[in-house]
Structures are given as structure tokens and as C-alpha cells.
Write a protein that holds these residues in place. Structure first.
Motif, mmCIF file in Angstrom:
data_model
loop_
_atom_site.group_PDB
_atom_site.id
_atom_site.type_symbol
_atom_site.label_atom_id
_atom_site.label_comp_id
_atom_site.label_asym_id
_atom_site.label_seq_id
_atom_site.Cartn_x
_atom_site.Cartn_y
_atom_site.Cartn_z
ATOM 1 N N VAL A 378 0.859 -1.192 0.000
ATOM 2 C CA VAL A 378 0.000 0.000 0.000
ATOM 3 C C VAL A 378 0.898 1.246 0.000
ATOM 4 O O VAL A 378 1.781 1.384 0.854
ATOM 5 C CB VAL A 378 -0.929 0.012 1.234
ATOM 6 C CG1 VAL A 378 -1.792 1.265 1.242
ATOM 7 C CG2 VAL A 378 -1.814 -1.236 1.228
ATOM 8 N N VAL A 379 0.686 2.128 -0.976
ATOM 9 C CA VAL A 379 1.569 3.315 -1.091
ATOM 10 C C VAL A 379 1.017 4.488 -0.270
ATOM 11 O O VAL A 379 -0.144 4.484 0.134
ATOM 12 C CB VAL A 379 1.719 3.764 -2.576
ATOM 13 C CG1 VAL A 379 2.333 2.669 -3.406
ATOM 14 C CG2 VAL A 379 0.380 4.210 -3.163
ATOM 15 N N GLY A 380 1.885 5.496 -0.039
ATOM 16 C CA GLY A 380 1.473 6.685 0.721
ATOM 17 C C GLY A 380 0.724 7.698 -0.148
ATOM 18 O O GLY A 380 0.387 7.414 -1.297
ATOM 19 N N SER A 381 0.492 8.878 0.417
ATOM 20 C CA SER A 381 -0.230 9.933 -0.319
ATOM 21 C C SER A 381 0.738 10.805 -1.099
ATOM 22 O O SER A 381 1.929 10.848 -0.793
ATOM 23 C CB SER A 381 -0.977 10.817 0.671
ATOM 24 O OG SER A 381 -2.059 10.094 1.182
ATOM 25 N N GLY A 382 0.212 11.550 -2.089
ATOM 26 C CA GLY A 382 1.029 12.511 -2.831
ATOM 27 C C GLY A 382 1.653 11.877 -4.073
ATOM 28 O O GLY A 382 1.708 10.656 -4.211
ATOM 29 N N ILE A 383 2.132 12.750 -4.951
ATOM 30 C CA ILE A 383 2.595 12.286 -6.266
ATOM 31 C C ILE A 383 3.836 11.399 -6.177
ATOM 32 O O ILE A 383 3.910 10.351 -6.814
ATOM 33 C CB ILE A 383 2.849 13.495 -7.190
ATOM 34 C CG1 ILE A 383 1.493 14.115 -7.549
ATOM 35 C CG2 ILE A 383 3.564 13.075 -8.471
ATOM 36 C CD1 ILE A 383 1.557 15.342 -8.394
ATOM 37 N N LYS A 384 4.819 11.782 -5.360
ATOM 38 C CA LYS A 384 6.076 11.013 -5.275
ATOM 39 C C LYS A 384 5.807 9.557 -4.915
ATOM 40 O O LYS A 384 6.399 8.642 -5.493
ATOM 41 C CB LYS A 384 6.997 11.638 -4.221
ATOM 42 C CG LYS A 384 7.860 12.759 -4.760
ATOM 43 C CD LYS A 384 9.133 12.904 -3.909
ATOM 44 C CE LYS A 384 9.970 14.079 -4.383
ATOM 45 N NZ LYS A 384 9.535 15.350 -3.758
ATOM 46 N N ALA A 385 4.904 9.356 -3.955
ATOM 47 C CA ALA A 385 4.651 7.996 -3.451
ATOM 48 C C ALA A 385 4.031 7.079 -4.507
ATOM 49 O O ALA A 385 4.073 5.853 -4.375
ATOM 50 C CB ALA A 385 3.741 8.079 -2.228
ATOM 51 N N GLN A 386 3.464 7.667 -5.563
ATOM 52 C CA GLN A 386 2.689 6.844 -6.517
ATOM 53 C C GLN A 386 3.546 6.039 -7.489
ATOM 54 O O GLN A 386 3.032 5.173 -8.183
ATOM 55 C CB GLN A 386 1.718 7.725 -7.318
ATOM 56 C CG GLN A 386 0.737 8.517 -6.482
ATOM 57 C CD GLN A 386 0.098 7.696 -5.379
ATOM 58 O OE1 GLN A 386 -0.435 6.614 -5.640
ATOM 59 N NE2 GLN A 386 0.193 8.186 -4.148
ATOM 60 N N SER A 387 4.850 6.310 -7.524
ATOM 61 C CA SER A 387 5.679 5.563 -8.493
ATOM 62 C C SER A 387 5.610 4.058 -8.199
ATOM 63 O O SER A 387 5.799 3.237 -9.093
ATOM 64 C CB SER A 387 7.119 6.056 -8.444
ATOM 65 O OG SER A 387 7.592 5.937 -7.122
ATOM 66 N N ALA A 388 5.311 3.709 -6.936
ATOM 67 C CA ALA A 388 5.246 2.278 -6.579
ATOM 68 C C ALA A 388 3.807 1.768 -6.528
ATOM 69 O O ALA A 388 3.564 0.659 -6.042
ATOM 70 C CB ALA A 388 5.913 2.082 -5.221
ATOM 71 N N ASN A 389 2.848 2.565 -7.013
ATOM 72 C CA ASN A 389 1.438 2.160 -6.894
ATOM 73 C C ASN A 389 1.105 1.047 -7.903
ATOM 74 O O ASN A 389 1.220 1.240 -9.115
ATOM 75 C CB ASN A 389 0.535 3.373 -7.153
ATOM 76 C CG ASN A 389 -0.903 3.129 -6.762
ATOM 77 O OD1 ASN A 389 -1.403 2.006 -6.835
ATOM 78 N ND2 ASN A 389 -1.587 4.180 -6.344
ATOM 79 N N PRO A 390 0.685 -0.130 -7.392
ATOM 80 C CA PRO A 390 0.407 -1.236 -8.318
ATOM 81 C C PRO A 390 -0.917 -1.071 -9.079
ATOM 82 O O PRO A 390 -1.166 -1.786 -10.050
ATOM 83 C CB PRO A 390 0.324 -2.453 -7.386
ATOM 84 C CG PRO A 390 -0.065 -1.892 -6.048
ATOM 85 C CD PRO A 390 0.499 -0.512 -5.980
ATOM 86 N N GLU A 391 -1.769 -0.137 -8.656
ATOM 87 C CA GLU A 391 -3.114 -0.051 -9.237
ATOM 88 C C GLU A 391 -3.309 1.106 -10.215
ATOM 89 O O GLU A 391 -4.137 1.027 -11.117
ATOM 90 C CB GLU A 391 -4.172 0.083 -8.122
ATOM 91 C CG GLU A 391 -4.087 -0.979 -7.033
ATOM 92 C CD GLU A 391 -4.281 -2.408 -7.548
ATOM 93 O OE1 GLU A 391 -4.812 -2.571 -8.667
ATOM 94 O OE2 GLU A 391 -3.894 -3.352 -6.832
ATOM 95 N N VAL A 392 -2.583 2.217 -9.989
ATOM 96 C CA VAL A 392 -2.804 3.411 -10.826
ATOM 97 C C VAL A 392 -1.457 4.012 -11.224
ATOM 98 O O VAL A 392 -0.574 4.163 -10.382
ATOM 99 C CB VAL A 392 -3.594 4.512 -10.042
ATOM 100 C CG1 VAL A 392 -3.984 5.656 -10.962
ATOM 101 C CG2 VAL A 392 -4.825 3.941 -9.376
ATOM 102 N N LYS A 393 -1.323 4.335 -12.495
ATOM 103 C CA LYS A 393 -0.118 5.074 -12.931
ATOM 104 C C LYS A 393 -0.424 6.558 -12.840
ATOM 105 O O LYS A 393 -1.453 7.006 -13.354
ATOM 106 C CB LYS A 393 0.203 4.748 -14.398
ATOM 107 C CG LYS A 393 0.626 3.319 -14.637
ATOM 108 C CD LYS A 393 2.141 3.178 -14.460
ATOM 109 C CE LYS A 393 2.524 1.716 -14.263
ATOM 110 N NZ LYS A 393 2.144 1.158 -12.932
ATOM 111 N N VAL A 394 0.451 7.330 -12.176
ATOM 112 C CA VAL A 394 0.219 8.778 -12.060
ATOM 113 C C VAL A 394 1.307 9.512 -12.820
ATOM 114 O O VAL A 394 2.494 9.306 -12.581
ATOM 115 C CB VAL A 394 0.216 9.216 -10.575
ATOM 116 C CG1 VAL A 394 0.044 10.719 -10.468
ATOM 117 C CG2 VAL A 394 -0.906 8.503 -9.824
ATOM 118 N N LYS A 395 0.871 10.356 -13.760
ATOM 119 C CA LYS A 395 1.856 11.114 -14.555
ATOM 120 C C LYS A 395 1.833 12.578 -14.123
ATOM 121 O O LYS A 395 0.838 13.275 -14.335
ATOM 122 C CB LYS A 395 1.497 11.066 -16.040
ATOM 123 C CG LYS A 395 1.447 9.681 -16.654
ATOM 124 C CD LYS A 395 1.226 9.814 -18.169
ATOM 125 C CE LYS A 395 0.906 8.495 -18.841
ATOM 126 N NZ LYS A 395 -0.462 8.014 -18.588
ATOM 127 N N GLY A 396 2.934 13.032 -13.503
ATOM 128 C CA GLY A 396 3.136 14.477 -13.261
ATOM 129 C C GLY A 396 1.992 15.230 -12.602
ATOM 130 O O GLY A 396 0.961 14.673 -12.242
#
Length: 414
Positions: A378-396
Motif C-alpha cells: 500500500v503506497v502513501g499519499s502525494g505524487i512522489k509515493a505513486q511511483s510504486a502504486n500497483p493499481e494506478v499510474k500517475v503522470k506528473g
């Protein structure tokens, strides 16, 4: 349906491509609804108070104008009619400034005393049977700043007015920005990747006939934190915003409290008139040197035309409410607002915890199946933390969010 994009499964499915598209729209609408519901009380708190403070300021300005006009009616009756027009103009400027018009305080306070000088000269310093001519009055108006008939009072007035109006204006601007921030985040645009993840989490189980299963907590957090990654970036600045509102609010009390300054403006004006009366003889000499002897025209000043009863209803109401002074109202508002300090940082947790996810220990949906528990990280909040998110890709970063963050930074600086 064999051509499903998101809700694919090994088992037979109840969904068609058309249905999947409808579910996709529904999933986006659902999340928007849930976000708007979560922010509704916060938005109401700020907008209700913005309206209440604005109304109170309007009432204060009217009341202060009344006090000042009453001073002329009671103590300087012969020049009341002329002075009332200057008083009105002055308080119109005060209102314009508080409600955001770009005008200079120094300019309008000076203009008030400039235009008051010919009236005072005509009725107090060198009264005659008839009024001075317009050209002569203009000469006096232009000479006021050099002659300083009111001593130090205009300078003092500029200081008081500036130090009380500026915070009130900033306070109102900040509240309106708060509403704008919430309106912006309430209508955030979700990326394609986020929309698919929401669909998979909310409605794909329906395609397998699992209409009652809810997403696992960790799974829900990953999806919602991914979708709200940009919103979480507002958190730090939102906390700073609430803190600086709090600091501004406590700095607004005391000597420079707007209530105190505006409602006592009439006594500053009285001081100015007393000064002019005391300096009368030497002012006459100065005026004769600069403008020559008075040139008069045959009109007679009317008496007091100000209707003192007109606003008395409002005044009574105001003085009754005055026990819960502005300072107390601000304190109460800030203490409620403080409860929402971590609103943006904790939004994903709040949504999953209160609405969306299955309770701990119950079987739950992990995006593919109903399982005992969610096994991904489970990843943390905010954009930086999302690079490891297995469910959603977040771009910039979302440019709309960057813009609102810039506005928050700016208001915090102000």
C-alpha cells in the motif's frame, strides 16, 4: 462480451462493452459525488462566514458613517450639509477598499481632509454671511497639505485606517480563495488510468455477479490515493493557509481592530476640527498669503439634512450583536476551520474508511477476485509515493492544482 477493456475475467461475465462504458461513467460520477459530500461542510463553513463577515463590515461602515455625520449635526450644525457629502464619499472609499478595489488609503484619507478644509475655513475659521466661491475653495483644497490646518490628525488617521483595513481586506480575500480551492478540487479531472482503476474497483465485481462485495482496504487506498495524488499535494499549503489565517485573525484584535478604528473615526475628525479652531488666526494669515482674502458668493449653507433616525434600527441591532464582537466571531470560525487542517492529506483514508472499502476481516474484492486480504504493497499519499502504486499510474502534476497551490502560496505571503 468478449471485447471488454477493463473488467476482463476467466469466468463468464454479465457485462457487454456498452455496459462497461456506462459503469466507467458511473464510477467517475460516484467518486466526484463522494468528494463533494466530504467537502460540503467545510465549504459551507467558509462561505457562510465569508458572507457574515462581509455583512458585518458593511454594517460597521454604515454605522461609522452615521457617527461621523451625527458629529457634524450635533456640534457643527452650520457646516453639516456640506460635510456629510465628504463623509459619505470617504466611507464609500473605505468599503471599496475592504471589498477589494485597488485604491490607495493614503489618497482617499488625504482627499477627505483636503475637501473638508474649505468647509471648515468657511464656517469655523473665517465665517461670513455668504459662502466662499468655488475657485477660492479649490485654492484652499490644494493648499491643505502644506498648511496642515488639522495638525497631525490626517497622518494619524492614515496609519490607523491602513492598519485596520488591510487585514480585514486580506481576511475576506483569503476566505474567498478558500471557497475557490474547494470548488476547484470538487471538480477535479480524473485521468484515464484513474477512471479505469475506479471502474475495476467499483463495478467490475458486478460483471461477475458479485454485487455485494466491497474493495479491500489496502486496494481501495491504492486506487484512491492514486486518483487523488494531485489533490494530496494541496495538503501542505492548505495547512499553511489555515495557520496564516489564524495568525492574521489574532493580529486583527486590539488597537487596530477595524471595529475600534472605524467606530472612533468621528473622534479623530473632532480632534482635527478642534486643531483648526485653535490655529484659526494664524491659518487665516497663511490663507491670505496663498489664496488672497476670501472671495464670497451669495449662497447660504443649508442646515443639517442628515436623517439620524434612518439607520437607527440597524444601529440598535448592531450594538446588540456587538457583545459577540468581530474578534469572537473570528475566533470561533478559526477553531472550526482548524478541524479541517488535514482535509486534503487525509481525504483518501476518509473515503475508503467511511464509504468505499470493506470492513477489516471480511472477504473483499482485490480487483480480480474476492479474497481474504489484499496482498500488494500500500503506497502513501502525494505524487512522489505513486511511483510504486500497483493499481494506478500517475503522470506528473495537474496544472489546475499547480495554479491553486500558487494562489495559496501567494495569499499566505500576503
Amino acid at each position: 462480451g468478449v471485447d471488454l477493456q477493463v473488467c476482463t475475467s476467466k469466468n463468464p461475465t454479465c457485462c457487454t462493452k456498452k455496459m462497461e462504458e456506462r459503469y466507467q461513467t458511473a464510477a467517475k460520477q460516484d467518486i466526484q459525488q463522494v468528494i463533494q459530500t466530504s467537502s460540503a461542510t467545510l465549504k459551507f463553513l467558509i462561505s457562510r462566514n465569508a458572507a457574515a463577515f462581509q455583512e458585518t463590515f458593511e454594517m460597521l461602515i454604515r454605522l461609522a458613517e452615521n457617527y461621523t455625520s451625527t458629529l457634524f449635526c450635533n456640534a457643527y450644525r452650520n457646516m453639516a450639509a456640506e460635510a456629510t457629502a465628504q463623509v459619505q464619499e470617504f466611507f464609500t472609499d473605505v468599503g471599496l477598499f475592504i471589498f477589494g478595489t485597488d485604491i490607495s488609503i493614503e489618497e482617499f484619507v488625504n482627499r477627505f481632509f483636503d475637501t473638508l478644509f474649505p468647509v471648515v475655513y468657511n464656517h469655523v475659521i473665517n465665517p461670513g454671511l455668504t459662502d466662499i466661491s468655488l475657485e477660492y475653495a479649490e485654492c484652499l483644497r490644494m493648499a491643505r497639505r502644506d498648511m496642515r490646518p488639522f495638525g497631525n490628525v490626517p497622518r494619524k488617521a492614515i496609519g490607523y485606517i491602513r492598519r485596520s483595513l488591510l487585514p480585514s481586506r486580506t481576511f475576506l480575500q483569503a476566505l474567498n480563495l478558500g471557497i475557490e480551492v474547494i470548488n476547484t478540487t470538487d471538480h477535479l479531472h480524473f485521468s484515464k488510468d484513474c477512471s479505469r482503476a475506479l471502474l475495476r474497483m467499483q463495478y467490475c465485481p458486478h460483471c461477475q455477479g458479485l454485487t455485494l462485495s466491497k474493495p479491500c482496504m489496502g486496494y481501495c487506498l491504492n486506487v484512491i490515493r492514486g486518483c487523488l495524488a494531485n489533490m494530496a499535494e494541496v495538503d501542505l499549503h492548505w495547512q499553511g493557509y489555515i495557520q496564516s489565517l489564524e495568525e492574521l485573525s489574532s493580529a486583527m484584535s486590539g488597537t487596530y481592530d477595524i471595529e475600534h478604528v472605524l467606530l472612533n473615526f468621528h473622534s479623530l475628525v473632532n480632534d482635527a476640527l478642534v486643531q483648526a479652531r485653535i490655529n484659526g488666526p494664524e491659518l487665516s494669515e497663511k490663507v491670505n498669503k496663498v489664496c488672497g482674502p476670501p472671495v464670497r458668493k451669495s449662497t447660504q449653507s443649508p442646515g443639517c439634512s442628515f436623517d439620524q433616525n434612518k439607520d437607527n434600527q440597524g444601529l440598535k441591532m448592531f450594538s446588540r450583536d456587538n457583545e459577540e464582537t468581530l474578534a469572537n466571531r473570528r475566533k470561533e470560525f478559526i477553531s472550526y476551520l482548524r478541524l479541517y487542517r488535514a482535509f486534503y492529506g487525509g481525504l483518501a483514508d476518509q473515503l475508503c474508511g467511511n464509504e468505499l472499502a470493506a470492513a477489516d476481516g471480511l472477504p473483499c474484492w482485490n480487483g480480480e477476485d474476492v479474497v481474504r486480504s489484499y496482498t500488494h504493497r500500500v503506497v502513501g499519499s502525494g505524487i512522489k509515493a505513486q511511483s510504486a502504486n500497483p493499481e494506478v499510474k500517475v503522470k506528473g502534476t495537474d496544472p489546475v492544482i499547480s495554479q491553486i497551490i500558487d494562489k495559496l502560496k501567494h495569499v499566505i505571503q500576503v
